[in-house]
Design an enzyme around this catalytic site. Structure first.
Site, PDB file in Angstrom:
ATOM      1  N   VAL A  82      -0.056  -1.487  -2.188  1.00  0.00           N
ATOM      2  CA  VAL A  82      -1.380  -1.175  -1.647  1.00  0.00           C
ATOM      3  C   VAL A  82      -2.002  -2.464  -1.098  1.00  0.00           C
ATOM      4  CG1 VAL A  82      -3.685  -0.306  -2.156  1.00  0.00           C
ATOM      5  CG2 VAL A  82      -1.677   0.757  -3.228  1.00  0.00           C
ATOM      6  N   LYS A  83      -2.291  -2.424   0.212  1.00  0.00           N
ATOM      7  CA  LYS A  83      -2.825  -3.616   0.878  1.00  0.00           C
ATOM      8  C   LYS A  83      -4.347  -3.507   0.943  1.00  0.00           C
ATOM      9  CE  LYS A  83      -1.488  -6.382   4.917  1.00  0.00           C
ATOM     10  NZ  LYS A  83      -0.872  -6.292   6.245  1.00  0.00           N
ATOM     11  N   LEU A  84      -4.998  -4.563   0.444  1.00  0.00           N
ATOM     12  CA  LEU A  84      -6.451  -4.531   0.279  1.00  0.00           C
ATOM     13  C   LEU A  84      -7.066  -5.757   0.950  1.00  0.00           C
ATOM     14  CD1 LEU A  84      -6.128  -3.862  -3.522  1.00  0.00           C
ATOM     15  CD2 LEU A  84      -7.128  -2.208  -1.918  1.00  0.00           C
TER      16      LEU A  84
END
Ligand code: E4P
Length: 217
Positions: A82-84
Site C-alpha cells: 500500500v503506497k501512501l
C-alpha cells in the site's frame, strides 16, 4: 540492489521478467493514467505476473479514506504494497497498516526528516524522489546518502527505494549511495546493458569470425 520497474505497462513488465530483471513494481496515479487501464484490474494482473512487491497508491488524502482504500488494494494480491503519501495522515495510515503486517511504501519523500518520520511509522519502504529534486536544482542523490546514514545510525528496517530515477547514471549513483532498491523506468533498465565499446567490439569480433569461415555448430 534490487530493481523495481516504475510502470503499469504489463508488456514491459513481462519483458523485464524474462530478462530476470524484475524484482518488483511501483505504480502511481500518473502511471496508471498512462496505462489507460482500470486501476484494480491492472494491479491484480501485475500481482499475478510477479511474486515481487507491487506498490499501489491510495487516492484519498485523509486517514480514514486511506485506510479504506488501502484495505481494498491489499485484497488484489498477496504481494500488494500500500503506497501512501508522506503527509501526517499518510504516516498515521502507515502506522495503522504496519500494525496489521500490511506492507507500505511511503512516497513523495523529499527530505531526510520526512524519511525519519516514515521509518518511525514502520514503513516497509521509503521513496525519496531523486529526479524531481534534481529538477529544482537540488542534489537528489544527496538525499539518498543522508537517509542511508540516518537509517544505519538507528538500525531502522525501512528499505530505501530510490525513486524518480531517470538515467543510467542515477542507477549507478543510487547503488553507490547504498539504496536498497531503485525503481526505474523499463527503458532505463534495458539501457544499462549498453556501452559503445561493447557494440564496437562485438562488431569487430563478428567480422573477424566470419572471415575465418568457421562455424561452432
Ligand atoms: C515512484 O514511486 C514514482 O512512481 C516515480 O519514481 C516518480 O518518477 P518521476 O518523478 O519521473 O515521475
Amino acid at each position: 540492489m534490487k530493481f523495481f520497474a516504475d510502470t503499469a505497462i504489463v508488456d514491459d513488465l513481462k519483458a523485464l521478467d524474462e530478462l530476470g530483471l524484475l524484482d518488483g513494481v511501483t505504480t502511481n496515479p500518473t502511471l496508471i493514467a498512462k496505462s489507460g487501464r482500470d486501476f484494480k484490474e491492472v494491479i491484480a494482473e501485475i500481482c499475478s505476473l510477479t511474486e515481487g512487491p507491487v506498490s499501489a497508491e491510495v487516492a484519498a488524502l485523509d486517514f480514514s479514506g486511506m485506510v479504506a482504500e488501502g484495505e481494498c488494494l491489499a485484497t488484489l494480491g498477496s504481494n500488494v504494497v500500500v503506497k501512501l503519501p508522506l503527509t501526517l495522515d499518510g504516516l498515521k495510515a502507515c502506522r495503522y497498516f504496519s500494525g496489521k503486517a500490511v506492507k507500505t511504501n511511503v512516497t513523495l519523500c523529499f527530505s531526510a526528516n520526512q524519511a525519519l518520520l516514515a521509518a518511525k511509522a514502520g514503513a516497509t519502504y521509503i521513496s525519496p524522489f531523486v529526479g524531481r529534486l534534481d529538477d529544482i536544482n537540488t542534489d537528489g542523490m544527496e538525499l539518498i546518502r543522508e537517509i542511508r546514514v540516518i537509517y544505519d545510525n538507528y538500525e531502522f528496517g525501512t528499505e530505501i527505494l530510490a525513486a524518480s530515477i531517470r538515467s543510467a547514471n542515477h542507477v549507478k549513483e543510487a547503488a553507490l549511495a547504498g539504496a536498497d532498491i531503485a525503481t526505474i523506468p523499463p527503458a532505463v533498465i534495458k539501457g544499462l546493458a549498453n556501452h559503445v565499446l561493447t557494440a564496437k567490439g562485438l562488431e569487430q569480433f563478428t567480422k573477424d569470425w566470419q572471415a575465418t569461415g568457421q562455424s561452432i555448430l
